[in-house]
Design a protein around this motif. Structure first.
Motif, PDB file in Angstrom:
ATOM      1  N   ALA A   1      32.069  25.554  24.989  1.00  0.00           N
ATOM      2  CA  ALA A   1      32.670  24.979  26.195  1.00  0.00           C
ATOM      3  C   ALA A   1      31.627  24.263  27.037  1.00  0.00           C
ATOM      4  O   ALA A   1      31.878  23.176  27.574  1.00  0.00           O
ATOM      5  N   LEU A   2      30.424  24.837  27.149  1.00  0.00           N
ATOM      6  CA  LEU A   2      29.384  24.232  27.973  1.00  0.00           C
ATOM      7  C   LEU A   2      28.890  22.923  27.358  1.00  0.00           C
ATOM      8  O   LEU A   2      28.747  21.903  28.044  1.00  0.00           O
ATOM      9  N   VAL A   3      28.661  22.939  26.051  1.00  0.00           N
ATOM     10  CA  VAL A   3      28.168  21.731  25.386  1.00  0.00           C
ATOM     11  C   VAL A   3      29.223  20.633  25.391  1.00  0.00           C
ATOM     12  O   VAL A   3      28.934  19.470  25.680  1.00  0.00           O
ATOM     13  N   LEU A   4      30.471  21.005  25.096  1.00  0.00           N
ATOM     14  CA  LEU A   4      31.532  19.999  25.067  1.00  0.00           C
ATOM     15  C   LEU A   4      31.800  19.426  26.451  1.00  0.00           C
ATOM     16  O   LEU A   4      32.152  18.248  26.581  1.00  0.00           O
TER      17      LEU A   4
ATOM     18  N   ALA B   1      37.556  11.691  19.914  1.00  0.00           N
ATOM     19  CA  ALA B   1      38.204  12.627  18.990  1.00  0.00           C
ATOM     20  C   ALA B   1      37.363  13.885  18.822  1.00  0.00           C
ATOM     21  O   ALA B   1      37.900  15.008  18.750  1.00  0.00           O
ATOM     22  N   PHE B   2      36.051  13.724  18.777  1.00  0.00           N
ATOM     23  CA  PHE B   2      35.151  14.872  18.632  1.00  0.00           C
ATOM     24  C   PHE B   2      35.283  15.808  19.824  1.00  0.00           C
ATOM     25  O   PHE B   2      35.338  17.026  19.668  1.00  0.00           O
ATOM     26  N   VAL B   3      35.317  15.235  21.027  1.00  0.00           N
ATOM     27  CA  VAL B   3      35.423  16.064  22.236  1.00  0.00           C
ATOM     28  C   VAL B   3      36.808  16.702  22.344  1.00  0.00           C
ATOM     29  O   VAL B   3      36.942  17.869  22.747  1.00  0.00           O
TER      30      VAL B   3
ATOM     31  N   VAL C   1      30.384  10.909  27.615  1.00  0.00           N
ATOM     32  CA  VAL C   1      31.295   9.904  27.053  1.00  0.00           C
ATOM     33  C   VAL C   1      31.969   9.144  28.192  1.00  0.00           C
ATOM     34  O   VAL C   1      32.088   7.918  28.166  1.00  0.00           O
ATOM     35  N   GLY C   2      32.392   9.886  29.209  1.00  0.00           N
ATOM     36  CA  GLY C   2      33.002   9.235  30.373  1.00  0.00           C
ATOM     37  C   GLY C   2      32.043   8.287  31.067  1.00  0.00           C
ATOM     38  O   GLY C   2      32.434   7.195  31.494  1.00  0.00           O
TER      39      GLY C   2
ATOM     40  N   PRO D   1      34.935  20.111  15.892  1.00  0.00           N
ATOM     41  CA  PRO D   1      34.836  20.909  14.667  1.00  0.00           C
ATOM     42  C   PRO D   1      33.848  22.061  14.828  1.00  0.00           C
ATOM     43  O   PRO D   1      32.789  22.100  14.198  1.00  0.00           O
ATOM     44  N   THR D   2      34.163  23.006  15.705  1.00  0.00           N
ATOM     45  CA  THR D   2      33.231  24.075  16.032  1.00  0.00           C
ATOM     46  C   THR D   2      33.224  25.171  14.962  1.00  0.00           C
ATOM     47  O   THR D   2      34.163  25.312  14.180  1.00  0.00           O
TER      48      THR D   2
END
Length: 524
Positions: A222-225, A363-365, A232-233, A369-370
């Protein structure tokens, strides 16, 4: 390409029905021009899901009576830093069903290429008066306006009205801007969020019951994402500004790409094997594409300032070349190269490769694929990875030969190409460690924040050294056609050699500060 315009403005919701206060008592204001009445009609364009409004971007078609001083034509307004906004104007033309292609291209990051259609009609009745300095030049414009807005779908939508006070300041006069807004705020005026107001007109008030509490998820993933989503924003927010070549926008877009790359590099073990590699490769590509533009910005800031100092100490007829003439050559060369570099940036931003990268990042965020490690508590899972990034930086530092003699006795620095490459590897490794620590800092606190700050000081030195290499190469390329100006270029080259030597010399001290056990205790 339409021409961008930088405005320093602030808009407030009017607390009373009176005119916006302000006059000759303000700093730098000697007189107030006559009041001008302006009525204008605007049609705002957006996607069907109001993607531009969500991004704080406005595309509008302005019309007015031909006798009115109100501007006519298309306007794209992009949010800048603080009170700054960037406006791009386009001729009115005949099209009304959708916005001009040139403006749609600039809004790709928000609209994703979808057509922009009319979504809202706005009628504004305004009173404007100019504030003048002692020479009669306009230093600011105060506007009092009544706004009526109506959504175009459905057709029977009711109109909403409100009053506004706006100040627009010329030449970045922040003191004047602050003096005006301080007065207004003392009267109870609140700064207006036009985007939020227009969204209220379009979709009604926000449903507060639908707002969830902030997630309590303290997992590593959660922290990394969260950080990846933020970057990205930021990359997408800089996209339209980079397209119009707004100040520092290309540089900021590049920083976002490099930071995304670094975070994905350090925390790759949280995701399925190989999942981050394609993204990292494409982020490296966009960072490489934007590098020349960034370097030219640095060159312009540095060289033109140095040439001004050379000109101040120049004696006419000394036979050593005229710094003013050299400055014109440097400026013209920089403009030509910057134009070419920006064209390359635009080509990349318009490419399918870039669009695929943006789609892949989102898409990754959205659906990461954790693996199991991402569900562990953040500190336990992430701090070992940050410590590993620091060890990589330490290994890179060991490859730098700090014993090389860099005294400036000749025309070239004695450090070898291998030394320069080692410094570049160190710079990359330190940046990765810095960005990794910045991810965990919100959970770890002041110790991690101090570590990030110390690494930034080291990075500043490494950047200074790298920039001197670029600057010397640029100067060397101008010598052949410089005539007597070659002496001036030689002085600038020597100055860069000194800067390089100083930065190189200070790296050891900066690294020792970054590698202190006490500083790294949060990694235990």
């Amino acid at each position: 390409m339409p021409t961008p315009r930088l405005a320093l403005t602030r808009t407030y919701l009017a607390p009373t029905s009176g005119s916006a206060p302000g006059g000759a008592d303000l700093p730098g204001v000697a007189d107030v021009g006559a009041t001008v009445e302006v009525t204008s009609e605007e049609t705002h364009y957006d996607t069907s899901d109001l993607a531009l409004a969500a991004a704080g971007v406005s595309v509008r078609r302005q019309t007015a009576e031909r006798t009115s001083p109100a501007p006519r034509g298309w306007v794209l307004e992009l949010p800048g830093r603080g009170p700054r906004t960037h406006e791009v104007r386009h001729a009115l033309g005949r099209a009304v069903r959708t916005a001009p292609a040139a403006l749609q291209r600039l809004t790709w990051a928000a609209a994703r290429g979808r057509s922009l259609g009319p979504v809202l009609a706005l009628t504004t009745t305004a009173s404007q008066r100019d504030l003048l300095d002692a020479d009669g030049s306009v230093v600011a414009r105060l506007t009092t306006r009544q706004v009526q807005a109506r959504a175009l779908v459905p057709e029977d939508s009711s109109a909403q009205t409100w009053g506004e006070w706006q100040v627009e300041v010329v030449d970045g006069r922040r003191d004047l801007l602050d003096a005006v807004t301080d007065t207004w705020e003392a009267l109870g005026a609140e700064e207006s969020d036009r985007t939020a107001q227009l969204r209220t007109v379009l979709d009604g008030p926000d449903d507060e019951d639908g707002l969830d509490a902030v997630s309590a998820d303290d997992s590593a993933g959660a922290l990394v994402l969260g950080r990846l989503a933020q970057d990205v924003g930021w990359l997408l927010s800089q996209d339209p500004l980079a397209r119009i070549d707004a100040p520092d926008a290309v540089r900021s877009l590049r920083v976002a790409a490099r930071r995304l790359h670094n975070v994905l590099t350090t925390f790759a073990p949280l995701f399925t094997e190989g999942a981050t590699e394609p993204l990292r490769a494409e982020l490296t590509w966009i960072a490489d594409v934007t590098r020349p533009s960034r370097d030219l910005d640095v060159l312009a800031d540095k060289l033109l300032e140095d040439l001004d100092e050379e000109a101040a100490g120049h004696t006419a007829g000394s036979g050593t070349g005229d710094p003013a003439v050299v400055a014109e050559t440097v400026r013209a060369t920089l403009v030509d190269r910057a134009t070419a570099a920006h064209a390359t940036v635009l080509e990349a931003l318009d490419s399918q490769r870039y669009r695929d990268l943006v789609a892949a990042l989102e898409a990754f965020v959205a659906d990461p694929p954790t693996v199991k490690a991402a569900r562990r508590e953040a500190r336990k899972a992430l701090l070992p990875l940050v410590a590993e990034a620091h060890r990589a930086a330490r290994d890179a530092y060991r490859d730098v030969d700090l014993d090389v003699d860099v005294e400036i006795d000749h025309d070239v620095e004695k450090a070898t190409a291998e030394d320069a490459a080692a410094l570049a590897r160190l710079r990359t490794a330190v940046a990765v460690a810095r960005d990794a620590a910045a991810v965990v800092a919100p959970r770890v606190g002041e110790d991690a924040e101090e570590y990030v700050d110390v690494l930034k000081e080291l990075l500043d030195l490494l950047d200074e050294h790298a920039d001197t290499v670029v600057t010397r190469e640029f100067l060397a390329g101008l010598v052949a056609g410089a005539g007597s100006g070659a002496f001036v270029l030689g002085r600038l080259h020597a100055l860069e050699e000194v800067r390089s030597a100083v930065a190189f010399h200070d790296v050891e001290t900066a690294w020792d500060a970054a590698n202190r056990k006490k500083l790294r205790r949060f990694l235990k």
